[in-house]
Design a protein around this motif. Structure first.
Motif, PDB file in Angstrom:
ATOM      1  N   GLN A 271       1.563   0.994   6.798  1.00  0.00           N
ATOM      2  CA  GLN A 271       0.511   0.118   7.331  1.00  0.00           C
ATOM      3  C   GLN A 271       0.703  -0.231   8.802  1.00  0.00           C
ATOM      4  O   GLN A 271      -0.100  -0.969   9.369  1.00  0.00           O
ATOM      5  CB  GLN A 271       0.446  -1.167   6.493  1.00  0.00           C
ATOM      6  CG  GLN A 271       0.009  -0.920   5.067  1.00  0.00           C
ATOM      7  CD  GLN A 271      -1.403  -0.366   4.972  1.00  0.00           C
ATOM      8  OE1 GLN A 271      -2.369  -1.065   5.211  1.00  0.00           O
ATOM      9  NE2 GLN A 271      -1.535   0.920   4.667  1.00  0.00           N
TER      10      GLN A 271
ATOM     11  N   TYR B 118      -4.365   1.483  -7.435  1.00  0.00           N
ATOM     12  CA  TYR B 118      -5.582   1.277  -6.657  1.00  0.00           C
ATOM     13  C   TYR B 118      -6.770   0.893  -7.545  1.00  0.00           C
ATOM     14  O   TYR B 118      -7.628   0.131  -7.133  1.00  0.00           O
ATOM     15  CB  TYR B 118      -5.882   2.497  -5.773  1.00  0.00           C
ATOM     16  CG  TYR B 118      -5.114   2.409  -4.481  1.00  0.00           C
ATOM     17  CD1 TYR B 118      -5.509   1.508  -3.493  1.00  0.00           C
ATOM     18  CD2 TYR B 118      -3.980   3.167  -4.243  1.00  0.00           C
ATOM     19  CE1 TYR B 118      -4.789   1.373  -2.313  1.00  0.00           C
ATOM     20  CE2 TYR B 118      -3.244   3.041  -3.063  1.00  0.00           C
ATOM     21  CZ  TYR B 118      -3.665   2.137  -2.092  1.00  0.00           C
ATOM     22  OH  TYR B 118      -2.962   1.983  -0.923  1.00  0.00           O
TER      23      TYR B 118
ATOM     24  N   PRO C 286       0.824  -1.216   0.000  1.00  0.00           N
ATOM     25  CA  PRO C 286       0.000   0.000   0.000  1.00  0.00           C
ATOM     26  C   PRO C 286       0.856   1.263   0.000  1.00  0.00           C
ATOM     27  O   PRO C 286       2.031   1.226   0.348  1.00  0.00           O
ATOM     28  CB  PRO C 286      -0.785  -0.102   1.305  1.00  0.00           C
ATOM     29  CG  PRO C 286      -0.797  -1.558   1.621  1.00  0.00           C
ATOM     30  CD  PRO C 286       0.500  -2.100   1.112  1.00  0.00           C
TER      31      PRO C 286
ATOM     32  N   HIS D 160      -5.492   3.768   3.235  1.00  0.00           N
ATOM     33  CA  HIS D 160      -5.412   2.693   2.251  1.00  0.00           C
ATOM     34  C   HIS D 160      -6.813   2.118   1.973  1.00  0.00           C
ATOM     35  O   HIS D 160      -7.226   1.976   0.828  1.00  0.00           O
ATOM     36  CB  HIS D 160      -4.472   1.605   2.772  1.00  0.00           C
ATOM     37  CG  HIS D 160      -4.527   0.328   2.010  1.00  0.00           C
ATOM     38  ND1 HIS D 160      -4.064   0.215   0.714  1.00  0.00           N
ATOM     39  CD2 HIS D 160      -5.001  -0.906   2.350  1.00  0.00           C
ATOM     40  CE1 HIS D 160      -4.252  -1.033   0.294  1.00  0.00           C
ATOM     41  NE2 HIS D 160      -4.810  -1.725   1.265  1.00  0.00           N
TER      42      HIS D 160
ATOM     43  N   ARG E  54      -3.404   2.762   7.487  1.00  0.00           N
ATOM     44  CA  ARG E  54      -4.296   1.679   7.047  1.00  0.00           C
ATOM     45  C   ARG E  54      -5.650   2.240   6.639  1.00  0.00           C
ATOM     46  O   ARG E  54      -6.253   1.796   5.660  1.00  0.00           O
ATOM     47  CB  ARG E  54      -4.466   0.647   8.169  1.00  0.00           C
ATOM     48  CG  ARG E  54      -3.185  -0.063   8.531  1.00  0.00           C
ATOM     49  CD  ARG E  54      -3.450  -1.317   9.351  1.00  0.00           C
ATOM     50  NE  ARG E  54      -4.009  -1.065  10.670  1.00  0.00           N
ATOM     51  CZ  ARG E  54      -3.300  -0.867  11.761  1.00  0.00           C
ATOM     52  NH1 ARG E  54      -1.980  -0.855  11.688  1.00  0.00           N
ATOM     53  NH2 ARG E  54      -3.883  -0.685  12.930  1.00  0.00           N
TER      54      ARG E  54
END
Length: 324
Positions: A20, A75, A16, A29, A26
């Motif tokens: 993270q 993404y 990502p 993401h 997170r």
């Protein structure tokens, strides 16, 4: 007019974009991963993103590609293609379909909770949707067989319906607001049945555990239990705000003249409120635990621990992918 400098071919787009190890990273993401707008992208846009990502991974950097464009392509690619098999995923099973699908199903579960056929029907729809999501996002090196899928689906649906109908009969003599929470209890119960069953192979055979550099050290069932527990908690957490907040608001609204005058607004209002909760709850609950989860070697089963100690006596922590 100078050409912008070409991007280095060293950005790791397998990971990502954000750190993270922090909740904030997170969450960013998963806001990208669950963005419902990804469902509206055309096939051509998806193929273009796939081309950019595959070229970049192969070391070809298209001239003029910016870092933002590269991450955007990553993404888009991740939103539609399976990470392990590279196949295009079923539209309904993608993470970006979670909010619109759950919003509709949950809204209907909360609106039509008064009659038994409605409870049966919407719990069945919800579990069918869950089965599609779990199948679409299954882990690559432990493929799930159709018979396991069928068992998990039937068990979760039965569990949800039995819980919903059992609680519904218990709440007859209790205040109306409590009856509104029956769908949530049923969904929570179904998650506790569905996810372990869908991933029963991991519970029997274990999931791969690695050191921090990704070197595989063996398979652990203790890690599988922890991974599945974290996913169950995230899934119940995801459903909680959407199923806990709207009933309170709707209960208050139904006492006002407004909804008595326009009863047909009941379902759209529920669905809208649920959607508002889910847009935030889905990515934030996905982000509760790191995707690459960890546990101390001392907590693994004795035989796995012994094997790891032989290879590396000083290793303290192992890592594993928790799944979604």
């Amino acid at each position: 007019q100078k050409m912008p400098p070409s991007l280095p071919a060293t950005i790791n787009i397998r990971e990502p974009r954000w750190d993270q190890s922090t909740f904030q990273g997170r969450a960013k993401h998963f806001f990208m991963v669950t963005d419902p707008r990804n469902l509206l992208l055309s096939g051509a846009t998806l193929e273009e993103a796939r081309r950019v990502v595959e070229d970049y991974r192969a070391g070809t950097v298209p001239p003029g590609l910016t870092e933002d464009q590269l991450w955007r392509a990553k993404y888009i690619y991740d939103s539609a293609f399976h990470p392990d098999t590279g196949e295009k995923m079923l539209l309904v099973g993608r993470m970006s379909a979670q909010v619109p699908m759950n919003m509709t199903i949950t809204g209907c579960m909360l609106t039509f909770y008064r009659t038994t056929p409605a409870v049966l029907f919407w719990q069945w729809v919800n579990q069918s949707f869950n089965a599609i999501v779990n199948y679409t996002n299954r882990s690559g090196d432990a493929p799930i067989t159709p018979s396991q899928l069928g068992t998990a689906y039937v068990s979760a649906t039965t569990g949800a319906v039995v819980t919903a109908l059992g609680l519904k009969s218990l709440t007859k003599h209790l205040p109306a607001i409590i009856g509104r929470y029956v769908p949530f209890a049923a969904v929570a119960a179904a998650n506790c049945i569905n996810i372990p069953l869908m991933r029963q192979r991991e519970l029997k055979l274990g999931i791969p555990v690695t050191d921090e550099n990704g070197n595989r050290l063996g398979e652990s069932t203790a890690a599988a239990q922890k991974a599945i527990f974290q996913v169950v908690v995230s899934r119940i957490g995801m459903a909680a705000p959407a199923m806990a907040i709207p009933p309170v608001i709707m209960n208050a609204l139904e006492k006002r003249a407004f909804l008595k005058r326009y009863p047909y607004l009941n379902a759209p209002l529920q669905v809208g409120l649920v959607g508002l909760c889910l847009v935030f709850a889905t990515p934030l609950c996905c982000a509760l635990f790191p995707q690459k989860s960890s546990m101390p070697v001392s907590r693994l089963e004795p035989e796995v621990r012994a094997r790891i100690r032989e290879k590396d006596p000083h290793l303290e922590t192992v890592y594993f992918n928790k799944g979604l």
